[in-house]
Scaffold this motif. Sequence first.
Motif, PDB file in Angstrom:
ATOM      1  N   ASP A   1       0.855  -1.182   0.000  1.00  0.00           N
ATOM      2  CA  ASP A   1       0.000   0.000   0.000  1.00  0.00           C
ATOM      3  C   ASP A   1       0.898   1.241   0.000  1.00  0.00           C
ATOM      4  N   ALA A   2       1.132   1.784  -1.190  1.00  0.00           N
ATOM      5  CA  ALA A   2       2.027   2.932  -1.319  1.00  0.00           C
ATOM      6  C   ALA A   2       1.466   4.160  -0.623  1.00  0.00           C
ATOM      7  N   ASP A   3       0.143   4.306  -0.629  1.00  0.00           N
ATOM      8  CA  ASP A   3      -0.463   5.464   0.034  1.00  0.00           C
ATOM      9  C   ASP A   3      -0.260   5.394   1.544  1.00  0.00           C
ATOM     10  N   LEU A   4      -0.437   4.204   2.140  1.00  0.00           N
ATOM     11  CA  LEU A   4      -0.225   4.055   3.574  1.00  0.00           C
ATOM     12  C   LEU A   4       1.241   4.264   3.927  1.00  0.00           C
ATOM     13  N   ALA A   5       2.135   3.785   3.072  1.00  0.00           N
ATOM     14  CA  ALA A   5       3.564   3.995   3.300  1.00  0.00           C
ATOM     15  C   ALA A   5       3.916   5.479   3.243  1.00  0.00           C
ATOM     16  N   ALA A   6       3.266   6.219   2.362  1.00  0.00           N
ATOM     17  CA  ALA A   6       3.515   7.659   2.257  1.00  0.00           C
ATOM     18  C   ALA A   6       3.039   8.370   3.522  1.00  0.00           C
ATOM     19  N   VAL A   7       1.891   7.954   4.066  1.00  0.00           N
ATOM     20  CA  VAL A   7       1.411   8.529   5.322  1.00  0.00           C
ATOM     21  C   VAL A   7       2.385   8.205   6.448  1.00  0.00           C
ATOM     22  N   ALA A   8       2.881   6.967   6.479  1.00  0.00           N
ATOM     23  CA  ALA A   8       3.848   6.582   7.509  1.00  0.00           C
ATOM     24  C   ALA A   8       5.105   7.434   7.411  1.00  0.00           C
ATOM     25  N   ARG A   9       5.548   7.720   6.214  1.00  0.00           N
ATOM     26  CA  ARG A   9       6.740   8.564   6.050  1.00  0.00           C
ATOM     27  C   ARG A   9       6.471   9.979   6.561  1.00  0.00           C
ATOM     28  N   ARG A  10       5.300  10.519   6.250  1.00  0.00           N
ATOM     29  CA  ARG A  10       4.972  11.855   6.747  1.00  0.00           C
ATOM     30  C   ARG A  10       4.946  11.860   8.274  1.00  0.00           C
ATOM     31  N   ARG A  11       4.403  10.788   8.859  1.00  0.00           N
ATOM     32  CA  ARG A  11       4.342  10.729  10.314  1.00  0.00           C
ATOM     33  C   ARG A  11       5.743  10.594  10.908  1.00  0.00           C
ATOM     34  N   ASP A  12       6.612   9.826  10.253  1.00  0.00           N
ATOM     35  CA  ASP A  12       8.002   9.727  10.701  1.00  0.00           C
ATOM     36  C   ASP A  12       8.688  11.087  10.634  1.00  0.00           C
ATOM     37  N   ARG A  13       8.420  11.830   9.574  1.00  0.00           N
ATOM     38  CA  ARG A  13       9.031  13.150   9.428  1.00  0.00           C
ATOM     39  C   ARG A  13       8.501  14.095  10.504  1.00  0.00           C
ATOM     40  N   GLN A  14       7.187  14.080  10.753  1.00  0.00           N
ATOM     41  CA  GLN A  14       6.631  14.908  11.817  1.00  0.00           C
ATOM     42  C   GLN A  14       7.304  14.574  13.142  1.00  0.00           C
ATOM     43  N   TYR A  15       7.428  13.285  13.415  1.00  0.00           N
ATOM     44  CA  TYR A  15       7.980  12.814  14.683  1.00  0.00           C
ATOM     45  C   TYR A  15       9.411  13.300  14.868  1.00  0.00           C
ATOM     46  N   HIS A  16      10.254  13.091  13.865  1.00  0.00           N
ATOM     47  CA  HIS A  16      11.679  13.376  14.035  1.00  0.00           C
ATOM     48  C   HIS A  16      12.025  14.854  13.842  1.00  0.00           C
TER      49      HIS A  16
END
Length: 546
Positions: free
Chosen positions: A42-57
């Motif tokens: 699921d590329a869309d879910l992976a993209a959301v996960a990346r955004r959340r990782d970026r927000q976090y870090h």
Amino acid sequence: MKGLAVCLAFALMLAACGEEEKKPYEYSWQALIPGPAEEGFDADLAAVARRRDRQYHVFHVLPTGVNAEISISQDKTVERQAVVDFLENDDGWDFEASSGYRVLDVVDAWWKVAGMYGGAGLAADAYRYGVMRDQNYPKEEVDRARTQLLRGLDALHMAFAITGIEGIVRGFSNHTHPGGDNQTTPLFDGQGNPLPEPKDNGTWRQDNSGGLYPDFLWEDSCSRDMLIGWMVGMGAAWEVIEDDKTISGDIKDTMRDDALGLANNLRTVRENGYDLELEDADGRTTYHGYLNENNLDRMYVDGVRNGFYTIMALGVLGVLAEVAGDPDLDTYLYRDLIEHREFAQIARENLLLVNMEEVTNFSNYNMAFDGAWLSLRFIEDEQARADLREALATQLYDTPGKKFQPVEQQQSFYDLVYIAGMCDASADSPCKTEPDQEAIDRAVETLREFPEPPFFEYERINCDEAEIQSGSCVAEDGTQLTVLGEVGRNGDLITAEPLPMRIRPPSNYYWRSNPYKPNGGSAGSGMYAGPDFRLAYWMGRFIRRP
């Protein structure tokens, strides 16, 4: 000869003559949640996960290296929009270069690091690094993930070392950053008596490490939920880095020392005759620091055989024994707790204080699933594993004759712990049997419905007063709900049906929040880091199918 020279040159790069260089995302194994080389990714879910990782870090870990919620005033409309634009329209990690704002000029306050969420965020970083490393992500991505994990491991060590004893903190803050300057109390008064009197559920202290951490304050009285949260982080990090040659041996040695020290604290028999109490730096047991099988919410009742505490104790000691690698600690775990005191059997038979139906405390569910997760990742005794799997299946996930069961609650973390336990996955082995695909689908659906980053807090009212009075409610998305009234824990309004994630009120950690509450939250200044999403997503990406 020329061909041999070419082959030798490639051998230097690839470590095997004739081996073809791997392409990005080239790997052969399959995970519970598919990665980029797998069918169903699921590329869309992976993209959301990346955004959340970026927000976090980029925002949340700035002062400490681990999870903390933050506040950005609603009056800062331009700055809040800059955060939105950075996460939605950029893909980088430099907020100032993208927006022109420093993070310190945007964030009003960092809330404290708390062990439950700090540990979950660290675990997410560990599994994320392990996935990127093992799924052959681009080197830049792998290196960044490793660096971010190492900073989290520094924070984990500080959570041990800053206490000045063989213990661990409830939480900590950086007092040089906004929001971190908490009022502190000395450990003892002038006559050597511990403060405060009586012992409470968390008091802020100055650095007690001998001056190693002058910028940090720590909160004492580490509770069960905070302890096991830290262990979720330590366990995940260890299984990912133990055999990783790019991680310094000094870091692993430090983790071993910290694990052994904490285990020594827990296995010490106190003056009252009981072990599995967490002693604090003031010499007293922390307020909720009890994991003994004879304890029931801070009271000892000999023979009560409290399986809620034993499954957590096995999870905690399973991690500590695995990391420490100490033979005496193995003996304590396997001979004393498992063989003689029957901790796994107690969990199978008597998981007290977890499913309380309408008045369930979902923090207890979260702790119990943490315990099941960790014990089944690290306990090796086959009979104990069988008992723990039965406890997970029939005492936790779907208890016969009980209402309000995790099997229906659409809590991704619960689903994934159940899946991994039933397919007999461990830190040393992928699933031994085919995983439950229906449960995987439920877990992924919930992750897809999470509030997308940036996750600013908000108010959600699914059921108005008229609907509450009538007992029937149509939620924001049209979902039909049966209102049971204010009969939940602490008089909470609850419904008979769990709410899908897409219409739940906001939470800083959904896995310990009530999925039957239709209303809640507020339109405040908070921005949540999403360690709940990150933990579930990356552990799902990390756990391998047969």
